[in-house]
Scaffold this motif. Structure first.
Motif, mmCIF file in Angstrom:
data_model
loop_
_atom_site.group_PDB
_atom_site.id
_atom_site.type_symbol
_atom_site.label_atom_id
_atom_site.label_comp_id
_atom_site.label_asym_id
_atom_site.label_seq_id
_atom_site.Cartn_x
_atom_site.Cartn_y
_atom_site.Cartn_z
ATOM 1 N N LEU A 1 -43.841 -50.476 44.754
ATOM 2 C CA LEU A 1 -43.060 -51.189 43.749
ATOM 3 C C LEU A 1 -42.330 -52.410 44.314
ATOM 4 N N GLY A 2 -42.399 -52.591 45.634
ATOM 5 C CA GLY A 2 -41.762 -53.751 46.242
ATOM 6 C C GLY A 2 -40.301 -53.561 46.576
ATOM 7 N N TYR A 3 -39.792 -52.332 46.497
ATOM 8 C CA TYR A 3 -38.394 -52.077 46.842
ATOM 9 C C TYR A 3 -38.176 -52.154 48.355
ATOM 10 N N TYR A 4 -39.186 -51.758 49.127
ATOM 11 C CA TYR A 4 -39.066 -51.728 50.582
ATOM 12 C C TYR A 4 -40.022 -52.731 51.221
ATOM 13 N N HIS A 5 -39.538 -53.424 52.241
ATOM 14 C CA HIS A 5 -40.380 -54.284 53.064
ATOM 15 C C HIS A 5 -40.966 -53.437 54.186
ATOM 16 N N PRO A 6 -42.274 -53.417 54.335
ATOM 17 C CA PRO A 6 -42.858 -52.624 55.427
ATOM 18 C C PRO A 6 -42.557 -53.237 56.792
ATOM 19 N N ASP B 1 -47.266 -35.428 55.016
ATOM 20 C CA ASP B 1 -46.370 -34.685 55.896
ATOM 21 C C ASP B 1 -45.968 -35.595 57.044
ATOM 22 N N MET B 2 -44.680 -35.632 57.332
ATOM 23 C CA MET B 2 -44.158 -36.415 58.456
ATOM 24 C C MET B 2 -44.605 -37.877 58.406
ATOM 25 N N GLY B 3 -44.635 -38.435 57.184
ATOM 26 C CA GLY B 3 -44.950 -39.847 57.036
ATOM 27 C C GLY B 3 -46.412 -40.201 57.100
ATOM 28 N N LYS B 4 -47.282 -39.192 57.062
ATOM 29 C CA LYS B 4 -48.717 -39.435 57.143
ATOM 30 C C LYS B 4 -49.447 -38.753 55.997
ATOM 31 N N VAL B 5 -50.611 -39.285 55.609
ATOM 32 C CA VAL B 5 -51.507 -38.593 54.683
ATOM 33 C C VAL B 5 -52.312 -37.603 55.494
ATOM 34 N N VAL B 6 -52.116 -36.318 55.227
ATOM 35 C CA VAL B 6 -52.807 -35.291 56.005
ATOM 36 C C VAL B 6 -53.973 -34.679 55.238
ATOM 37 N N ALA B 7 -54.029 -34.911 53.923
ATOM 38 C CA ALA B 7 -55.156 -34.410 53.128
ATOM 39 C C ALA B 7 -55.321 -35.304 51.905
ATOM 40 N N ASP B 8 -56.572 -35.610 51.582
ATOM 41 C CA ASP B 8 -56.895 -36.428 50.411
ATOM 42 C C ASP B 8 -58.174 -35.865 49.821
ATOM 43 N N ALA C 1 -41.358 -36.099 53.401
ATOM 44 C CA ALA C 1 -42.729 -36.339 53.846
ATOM 45 C C ALA C 1 -43.125 -37.812 53.765
ATOM 46 N N GLY C 2 -42.389 -38.604 52.967
ATOM 47 C CA GLY C 2 -42.691 -40.021 52.838
ATOM 48 C C GLY C 2 -43.181 -40.429 51.463
ATOM 49 N N LYS C 3 -43.190 -39.497 50.506
ATOM 50 C CA LYS C 3 -43.729 -39.785 49.175
ATOM 51 C C LYS C 3 -42.935 -40.889 48.465
ATOM 52 N N THR C 4 -41.618 -40.713 48.427
ATOM 53 C CA THR C 4 -40.777 -41.680 47.722
ATOM 54 C C THR C 4 -40.810 -43.039 48.411
ATOM 55 N N THR C 5 -40.833 -43.051 49.732
ATOM 56 C CA THR C 5 -40.928 -44.322 50.466
ATOM 57 C C THR C 5 -42.224 -45.039 50.121
ATOM 58 N N LEU C 6 -43.311 -44.291 50.015
ATOM 59 C CA LEU C 6 -44.595 -44.894 49.659
ATOM 60 C C LEU C 6 -44.532 -45.511 48.265
ATOM 61 N N ILE C 7 -43.959 -44.794 47.314
ATOM 62 C CA ILE C 7 -43.833 -45.320 45.949
ATOM 63 C C ILE C 7 -42.983 -46.583 45.941
ATOM 64 N N ARG C 8 -41.874 -46.564 46.651
ATOM 65 C CA ARG C 8 -40.982 -47.731 46.663
ATOM 66 C C ARG C 8 -41.628 -48.922 47.358
ATOM 67 N N ALA C 9 -42.498 -48.667 48.312
ATOM 68 C CA ALA C 9 -43.242 -49.766 48.935
ATOM 69 C C ALA C 9 -44.230 -50.374 47.946
ATOM 70 N N LYS D 1 -39.896 -47.904 58.832
ATOM 71 C CA LYS D 1 -38.897 -47.190 59.615
ATOM 72 C C LYS D 1 -37.504 -47.416 59.034
ATOM 73 N N PHE D 2 -36.665 -46.411 59.176
ATOM 74 C CA PHE D 2 -35.246 -46.529 58.870
ATOM 75 C C PHE D 2 -34.497 -46.180 60.151
ATOM 76 N N GLY D 3 -34.093 -47.207 60.891
ATOM 77 C CA GLY D 3 -33.527 -46.968 62.213
ATOM 78 C C GLY D 3 -34.596 -46.408 63.129
ATOM 79 N N GLU D 4 -34.301 -45.267 63.722
ATOM 80 C CA GLU D 4 -35.271 -44.618 64.614
ATOM 81 C C GLU D 4 -36.235 -43.707 63.849
ATOM 82 N N HIS D 5 -35.908 -43.449 62.572
ATOM 83 C CA HIS D 5 -36.740 -42.529 61.784
ATOM 84 C C HIS D 5 -37.955 -43.250 61.204
ATOM 85 N N ILE D 6 -39.130 -42.690 61.425
ATOM 86 C CA ILE D 6 -40.368 -43.242 60.863
ATOM 87 C C ILE D 6 -40.663 -42.515 59.564
#
Length: 212
Positions: free
Chosen positions: A48-53, A202-209, A38-46, A10-15
């Motif tokens: 790589l260790g840039y973001y703490h979940p 989409d919207m921070g979720k994996v909707v298709a794989d 959609a959350g793609k870049t956040t997932l990559i940075r997680a 999360k970033f503030g109130e945004h998931i």
């Protein structure tokens, strides 16, 4: 090789990521797609260790990218969408990279030549002042020279002309065995011949794989 379990960020109130779970294994070549935000870049940075979940976890080859980041990054190559504002000239940059990551300088030169980037003619030019295409070619050359088992490209062809794109895809086909290749892309048609899996977020979720 990469395990993501119930990852929320999360970033503030945004998931940005909401309970994302997936695995990327050896010989997976993945197109990661989705609209902006959609959350793609956040997932990559997680990864790589840039973001703490906020909750959940990421493991790369069994290591936590937050607690054991050096070990994780030793085995990962990453080319961002926007090249970093590095002020070193190419010679200084190559010296730094070879000393810090044990990459063979001749391999960087080899892959640069394959990408039609004349290293020797540009040795004393500042990386910061190179054209977008030249920066991207050099970063791609470094990523291939590192011989990592995990290679992540965020819109890698955005600054490349059609011929350079062809060179890039040709080199990847020669280096895709026993690896995880992860492409963040809006143009899946460009990487269709390289990928065997498509993930849509989409919207921070994996909707298709989907495996191809």
């Amino acid at each position: 090789m990469i395990t993501i379990s119930n990852l929320t960020k999360k970033f503030g109130e945004h998931i940005s990521l909401e309970s994302v779970s997936c695995e990327f294994n050896k010989n997976d070549s993945i197109a990661l797609m989705g609209a902006n935000g959609a959350g793609k870049t956040t997932l990559i940075r997680a990864i790589l260790g840039y973001y703490h979940p906020d909750s959940g976890k990421v493991l790369v080859d069994g290591f936590c990218p937050i607690k054991e980041r050096v070990k994780v990054l030793q085995n990962v190559s990453f080319v961002p969408q926007l090249p970093p504002p590095i002020k070193l000239n190419i010679q200084e940059l190559m010296q730094y990279i070879c000393m810090s990551t044990d990459i063979d300088k001749e391999l960087i030169e080899h892959y640069s030549n394959e990408m039609k980037l004349d290293i020797k003619a540009n040795l004393y030019k500042s990386f910061f002042k190179l054209s977008g295409g030249m920066k991207q070619k050099l970063l791609i050359a470094i990523s291939l020279a590192k011989k990592s088992n995990i290679i992540i490209y965020d819109e890698p062809t955005a600054n490349l002309d059609p011929k350079a794109r062809d060179d890039f895809y040709r080199l990847l086909k020669q280096n895709e065995d026993e690896k995880v290749l992860l492409f963040v892309t809006h143009r899946v048609e460009e990487v269709q011949e390289l990928v065997n899996r498509q993930i849509y977020m989409d919207m921070g979720k994996v909707v298709a794989d989907e495996r191809l």
